[in-house]
Motif scaffolding. Sequence first.
Motif, short mmCIF file in Angstrom:
data_model
loop_
_atom_site.label_atom_id
_atom_site.label_comp_id
_atom_site.label_asym_id
_atom_site.label_seq_id
_atom_site.Cartn_x
_atom_site.Cartn_y
_atom_site.Cartn_z
N LEU A 220 4.21 -10.02 25.39
CA LEU A 220 5.42 -9.37 24.82
C LEU A 220 5.80 -10.02 23.58
O LEU A 220 6.09 -9.48 22.53
N SER A 221 5.73 -11.57 23.53
CA SER A 221 6.21 -12.29 22.43
C SER A 221 5.29 -11.93 21.20
O SER A 221 5.48 -11.88 19.91
N SER A 222 3.90 -11.91 21.64
CA SER A 222 2.77 -11.74 20.71
C SER A 222 2.88 -10.23 19.99
O SER A 222 2.64 -9.93 18.93
N THR A 223 3.47 -9.25 20.95
CA THR A 223 3.65 -7.75 20.41
C THR A 223 4.50 -7.87 19.39
O THR A 223 4.38 -7.23 18.47
N LEU A 224 5.87 -8.66 19.59
CA LEU A 224 6.89 -8.53 18.81
C LEU A 224 6.44 -9.13 17.38
O LEU A 224 6.94 -8.94 16.45
N LEU A 225 5.92 -10.40 17.66
CA LEU A 225 5.17 -10.87 16.19
C LEU A 225 4.44 -9.91 15.46
O LEU A 225 4.26 -9.84 14.18
N SER A 226 3.50 -9.14 16.25
CA SER A 226 2.52 -8.25 15.64
C SER A 226 3.48 -7.09 14.89
O SER A 226 3.36 -6.83 13.41
N LEU A 227 4.57 -6.61 15.57
CA LEU A 227 5.62 -5.63 15.13
C LEU A 227 6.26 -6.27 13.70
O LEU A 227 6.64 -5.54 12.57
N GLY A 228 6.53 -7.48 13.74
CA GLY A 228 7.09 -8.35 12.82
C GLY A 228 6.36 -8.14 11.49
O GLY A 228 6.84 -8.12 10.46
N ILE A 229 5.21 -8.51 11.85
CA ILE A 229 4.11 -8.65 10.46
C ILE A 229 4.13 -7.17 9.97
O ILE A 229 3.69 -7.21 8.72
N SER A 230 4.20 -6.11 10.66
CA SER A 230 4.15 -4.97 10.24
C SER A 230 5.50 -4.29 9.61
O SER A 230 5.38 -3.26 9.24
N PHE A 231 6.47 -5.04 9.66
CA PHE A 231 7.90 -4.59 9.04
C PHE A 231 8.03 -3.86 7.99
O PHE A 231 8.81 -3.10 7.52
N ILE A 232 7.17 -4.78 7.05
CA ILE A 232 7.23 -4.18 5.66
C ILE A 232 7.02 -2.79 5.54
O ILE A 232 7.49 -2.08 4.45
N LEU A 233 6.28 -2.15 6.28
CA LEU A 233 6.14 -0.67 6.47
C LEU A 233 6.67 0.12 7.52
O LEU A 233 7.28 1.19 7.38
N PHE A 234 6.79 -0.57 8.59
CA PHE A 234 7.24 -0.10 9.81
C PHE A 234 8.83 0.27 9.72
O PHE A 234 9.09 1.44 10.02
N LEU A 235 9.64 -0.65 9.08
CA LEU A 235 11.12 -0.33 9.10
C LEU A 235 11.37 0.60 7.96
O LEU A 235 12.12 1.76 8.32
N PRO A 236 10.78 0.76 6.80
CA PRO A 236 11.08 2.05 5.85
C PRO A 236 10.72 3.11 6.53
O PRO A 236 11.57 4.24 6.32
N THR A 237 9.47 3.05 7.33
CA THR A 237 8.96 4.57 7.79
C THR A 237 9.80 4.95 8.81
O THR A 237 10.04 6.16 9.00
N LEU A 238 10.30 3.99 9.77
CA LEU A 238 11.34 4.36 10.98
C LEU A 238 12.60 4.93 10.24
O LEU A 238 13.04 5.81 10.60
N LEU A 239 13.10 4.24 9.40
CA LEU A 239 14.29 4.93 8.55
C LEU A 239 13.97 6.37 8.10
O LEU A 239 14.93 7.10 8.27
N GLN A 240 13.00 6.20 7.26
CA GLN A 240 12.73 7.64 6.94
C GLN A 240 12.49 8.92 7.82
O GLN A 240 12.70 10.01 7.55
N SER A 241 11.79 8.44 8.74
CA SER A 241 11.42 9.24 10.05
C SER A 241 12.77 9.93 10.67
O SER A 241 12.76 10.67 11.40
N GLN A 242 13.90 9.17 10.33
CA GLN A 242 15.06 9.69 10.80
C GLN A 242 15.40 11.20 10.17
O GLN A 242 16.43 11.88 10.72
N THR A 243 15.02 11.26 9.00
CA THR A 243 15.30 12.77 8.49
C THR A 243 14.34 13.79 8.57
O THR A 243 14.36 15.11 8.02
N ILE A 244 13.16 13.51 9.21
CA ILE A 244 12.12 14.68 9.21
C ILE A 244 12.41 15.50 10.75
O ILE A 244 13.30 15.21 11.38
N HIS A 245 11.83 16.70 10.59
CA HIS A 245 11.85 17.50 11.65
C HIS A 245 11.03 17.07 12.76
O HIS A 245 9.98 16.37 12.68
N LYS A 246 11.67 17.25 13.95
CA LYS A 246 11.06 16.73 15.18
C LYS A 246 10.86 18.08 16.20
O LYS A 246 11.86 18.71 16.44
N ASN A 247 9.53 18.11 16.47
CA ASN A 247 9.42 19.44 17.50
C ASN A 247 10.12 19.48 18.73
O ASN A 247 10.60 18.24 19.29
N ASP A 248 10.09 20.46 19.26
CA ASP A 248 10.98 20.63 20.63
C ASP A 248 10.35 19.82 21.51
O ASP A 248 8.85 19.42 21.67
N SER A 249 11.01 19.01 22.47
CA SER A 249 10.46 18.07 23.46
C SER A 249 10.06 18.88 24.80
O SER A 249 10.43 18.76 25.82
#
Length: 852
Positions: A220-249
């Motif tokens: 789990l700690s290694s996974t969080l570290l991996s996520l942290g390394i990718s945060f330069i793209l992950f966070l902006p994409t996560l924020l932008q994804s709040q504005t997109i269309h999401k298909n019905d669940s």
Amino acid sequence: MAFLLPMLAMTSIFAFQQFHPFGDRSIFVVDLYGQYRSFFYYFYDFFHQTDFTLFSWETALGMNQAGIFSYYLSSPFNFLLLFFSRDHLPDAIVLLTIVKIGAAGATMAFYLKRLKTFSSDVVVVMFSLCYALMGYAMCYAQNVMWLDGLIYLPLILEGVEKIIRRRFSVLFVLALALMFISSFYISYMVGGFVFVYFIIKMLSKKVEWRKMLSSIVIFLSSTLLSLGISFILFLPTLLQSQTIHKNDSHFIPNAQGILRILAKFFNGTYDSLITTGNAPYYANIFSGILVIILLPVFFLSKKTKWREKICFGVLVALFMLSFKFGTLNLIWHAMTQPTWFPYRFSFLFSFTIIVMAFILFQRLDAKDRKWIILSFMLWFLLLIAEFIFQSGTVNLKLFIGNALLLVAFTTVLLLLLTYPSKRKLLTLALAFLVFADMTSNGLLISRKINKQFTYKDYETVELDKNVSNIVSNIKENDKNFYRMALNFNNYDNNGYLYQANTISHNSSMLSEDLAKTMRQFGYSTQPENRKILSNGGTLLSDSILGIKYQIDTTNYVQGDSKKVGDYYVYTNRNTLPLGFFIDTAAADAISASIDTGRAYTNIINSEKNMAQLIGDHQNEIVTQVKPTQIVEKEGTKKKNGTKVDYYDTIYYLPKISPHKVLYLFSSTNLYNCSDVYFNNQFVYSYPMRGMTDGVANVSMLQSNVTKITYRSYGERATYPVQQFFTIDPAALAKYTTAAQETGLQNVKVDNSSLSGTANSKTGGTMMLTIPYDKGWRFQVNGKDVETTKTAGYFTSIEVPKGKAVITASYHVPGMRVGLAVTLISLLILLLLYIRERRRILVAHRMLTRRIR
């Protein structure tokens, strides 16, 4: 060899299909043509410029590109494109696909070699070939970013093996970080599978609970570290994804029985990539005939430990249930119904059964021959059942081909177990069969995809030099800010291709509210709000959005045009600047009427609100036209050599002044149901599949239209919304001229800033035709001003009277925080790596002293 053989197989498939450079066809089809192709041109241009801000004016009126980068472009393999010229990018994309297939084979071989086995290199290459050329890869190679999941998965799981031994793994952290960076979407599926696989592997090894807990903490700690390394793209994409269309669940796979699912185990089986309508669609799980023969033996043989049987059995059962039942399927897709390309996680199932087959293969001996024979009989009986009951999937040719493959593989396996002295020769024979099996499947799948969708000719995917020259000449002669409409071929993302500022866009990262706003402005959009096209607008909406030039292949009856080669260049003299003062009441009315469904409510009101936005309170620009008569008729006619019933809905209109432009908007209850006739002459079919067609300019298509006929076939189409209106170009010029005088002047823009000046006697609210984005920071006369949404999803600021200098800077939301987290995470990884190296060095020294 594990890298080269899959590349050879893929190259052979491309050569047989006559893909360029082996012929005049291309690999471009569906999303690779409609989306990735354009985005790769943006990627190329991005790294050939000096401003590295992830923002582009070339699409969707100006759009944050972080999500595009993360979803489509962030694979490190894409840097291969930079070694080609811009004109040869289609060839570079072919090579990129081949290299990724080879890389998947190489990483799988790396993983299999380190599974503590005694298998020969030939065996490792054989099973890695099954992995690289699995049915999933052949069907979804057009979504080239998804192939990164196949590449990084084995590396991540090699790291998992080390974590199970309670050791920190740099490989796990880096591979998972690259997975997060390379494919924001597929990384979710890979991450979930890796955790499940991690738990199952520990259970299969009978790890005591304290050691298991320690490994889980490291995981789990290694996974969080991996996520942290990718945060330069992950966070902006996560924020932008709040504005997109999401298909019905909700997503319910076709429930036609287990036979349809099991049919996909066989060579050459393909149904459809479409998940709409009545088309059958099932998981692409072909992994090789050798693998499926060994799969039952894994559970029958005594060579397999009972813990392995239980743990891998649970994993296989989980996948099979996921293929069958909608809830589990939906979980794998992040609770969002996929649009086309079903079962996008199925490569994880193929990986699992290939690993199971590999583990078993190295343990086989003569005692397992009976299980091999039994497995052959089971699969042969299933093949017969598939041929009888699922002939649409397994036809006669596929039946014969798969029967021969089953016989050939079973024969060689039995000989291998009977004559161990001939093991090397027979293993080579088995490897040859695997190569033939996987390559032939890839070729068959490619042909069936072509039959369903048709691969584009190479000439079609090359940039049109005539258009490039037209755009270059326009930009050279007009240095102001404006937008273009490139209405030819597949023009969803033509702005990227020809480096022109456009309003069109097609991707999963398009803002849903922007799509709804553009629909309200009369443009063609997709019901799922992932696509905007520049056709369907009006003179009014084009003027407001600054669409000054239109490049088209059609010579319209009405319009200020110039013929250049095979194209017509239309010029709009009434375009407004990037920013102009507006009537806020009209803007509020537009925002309030934004369509929340799939059909317009009142397009005429929308046009009138736009006219009022620029000061037309007398309704001089837009006038409603009411039909004088509506007639319904029916009859029979020959269509494509067959008699069919047709149903006409005819609208008779009053004569329109030649100085005005007539528009219509239609909304129907069916798709692809009507032929449209103006004055008894066929004009087009309505609606375009999967689109809301927007407003049609009747006057540009044909002059003096007084009769419009909608003809549907088979069943009568109804038109809940059918509206006609005119726009007066002279009145439009009157109001746009006034708006131009006080609007933003001396505009200069780049990907991270804009500037301009304004001079107004009254001041007020200035609307900028830039989609609202929190990344913009505006200043007026050097002072920060607040931005607000206006007229749907556009940006507005308050500007005082008199002369004003307006500047703005753009920073991708979340990028700065993401960069900080990435740098900190990389520093932590470096420190952990140094500590691990020191631990290994100390352990080595202690061992050396003991030996002495």
